[in-house]
Write a protein that holds these residues in place. Structure first.
Motif, short mmCIF file in Angstrom:
data_model
loop_
_atom_site.label_atom_id
_atom_site.label_comp_id
_atom_site.label_asym_id
_atom_site.label_seq_id
_atom_site.Cartn_x
_atom_site.Cartn_y
_atom_site.Cartn_z
N PHE A 117 0.83 -1.20 0.00
CA PHE A 117 0.00 0.00 0.00
C PHE A 117 0.87 1.26 0.00
O PHE A 117 0.53 2.25 -0.65
CB PHE A 117 -0.95 0.01 1.20
N VAL A 118 1.97 1.25 0.73
CA VAL A 118 2.87 2.41 0.74
C VAL A 118 3.46 2.64 -0.65
O VAL A 118 3.51 3.77 -1.14
CB VAL A 118 3.99 2.23 1.80
N ILE A 119 3.90 1.58 -1.31
CA ILE A 119 4.45 1.71 -2.67
C ILE A 119 3.36 2.20 -3.61
O ILE A 119 3.62 3.07 -4.47
CB ILE A 119 5.04 0.36 -3.14
N SER A 120 2.16 1.70 -3.46
CA SER A 120 1.05 2.15 -4.30
C SER A 120 0.76 3.63 -4.08
O SER A 120 0.53 4.38 -5.04
CB SER A 120 -0.20 1.32 -4.00
N GLY A 121 0.77 4.08 -2.83
CA GLY A 121 0.57 5.50 -2.54
C GLY A 121 1.68 6.36 -3.12
O GLY A 121 1.43 7.45 -3.64
N LEU A 122 2.91 5.87 -3.05
CA LEU A 122 4.04 6.59 -3.63
C LEU A 122 3.88 6.72 -5.14
O LEU A 122 4.06 7.81 -5.71
CB LEU A 122 5.35 5.87 -3.30
N LEU A 123 3.51 5.64 -5.80
CA LEU A 123 3.34 5.69 -7.25
C LEU A 123 2.15 6.56 -7.65
O LEU A 123 2.20 7.24 -8.69
CB LEU A 123 3.19 4.27 -7.81
N ALA A 124 1.09 6.57 -6.84
CA ALA A 124 -0.04 7.46 -7.12
C ALA A 124 0.39 8.91 -6.99
O ALA A 124 -0.02 9.77 -7.78
CB ALA A 124 -1.19 7.15 -6.16
N ALA A 125 1.24 9.21 -6.00
CA ALA A 125 1.74 10.57 -5.83
C ALA A 125 2.62 10.98 -7.01
O ALA A 125 2.51 12.10 -7.51
CB ALA A 125 2.51 10.69 -4.52
N VAL A 126 3.48 10.08 -7.46
CA VAL A 126 4.31 10.37 -8.63
C VAL A 126 3.43 10.65 -9.84
O VAL A 126 3.66 11.61 -10.59
CB VAL A 126 5.29 9.21 -8.91
N SER A 127 2.39 9.84 -10.01
CA SER A 127 1.46 10.05 -11.13
C SER A 127 0.78 11.41 -11.03
O SER A 127 0.63 12.11 -12.03
CB SER A 127 0.40 8.96 -11.16
N GLY A 128 0.35 11.78 -9.83
CA GLY A 128 -0.30 13.07 -9.64
C GLY A 128 0.62 14.23 -9.92
O GLY A 128 0.23 15.23 -10.54
N ILE A 129 1.86 14.12 -9.50
CA ILE A 129 2.84 15.18 -9.75
C ILE A 129 3.10 15.31 -11.25
O ILE A 129 3.12 16.42 -11.80
CB ILE A 129 4.14 14.91 -8.97
N LEU A 130 3.30 14.19 -11.93
CA LEU A 130 3.52 14.23 -13.37
C LEU A 130 2.30 14.75 -14.11
O LEU A 130 2.42 15.52 -15.07
CB LEU A 130 3.91 12.85 -13.89
#
Length: 142
Positions: A117-130
């Motif tokens: 879940f932490v990795i998923s949240g990190l990747l969602a944040a990266v997606s949002g920033i991009l």
């Protein structure tokens, strides 16, 4: 800050799944609606201006592909390596097959679930920033 918030949201969702035992879809949808409501109340629907460098990165292209697409390919390759190689990938595969069987095989189920879940949240944040760089700003609906 965005990456840390994404990881914290992932950790919170993971804790809801392994602690009280909420189904993952219920935990993520509930916290998503709560976060969306907080964003709407705090921002009054206003646009967040992002740094010009991020906009430039998001809208710049290389041989017809935006750098966002290239970044996505790099992240995808990293996730494929993480998933395919090593102990974490084996644990994740075992959990996907059967959580009780994985527990019997000495897989640290709770730790792997929260980490995922932490990795998923990190990747969602990266997606949002991009995405905010590509769109030239961030909106609550994003």
């Amino acid at each position: 800050v965005g990456l840390v918030v994404g990881m914290a949201a992932g950790a919170f969702n993971g804790a809801l799944v392994v602690g009280p035992g909420l189904p993952p879809i219920v935990a993520t949808l509930a916290t998503g609606y709560i976060a969306y409501t907080i964003i709407l109340l705090m921002g009054n629907g206003s646009q967040v201006i992002v740094a010009p460098g991020l906009i430039s990165f998001g809208q710049h292209s290389w041989h017809g592909l935006t750098l966002v697409v290239l970044a996505a390919v790099i992240v995808l390759a990293a996730v494929a390596l993480l998933r395919g190689q090593g102990r974490y990938g084996m644990y994740l595969h075992a959990l996907g097959q059967s959580r009780p069987a994985a527990a019997l095989a000495n897989v640290p189920v709770k730790r792997v679930v929260v980490l995922t879940f932490v990795i998923s949240g990190l990747l969602a944040a990266v997606s949002g920033i991009l995405l905010s760089g590509f769109a030239g700003g961030a909106f609550a609906d994003m």
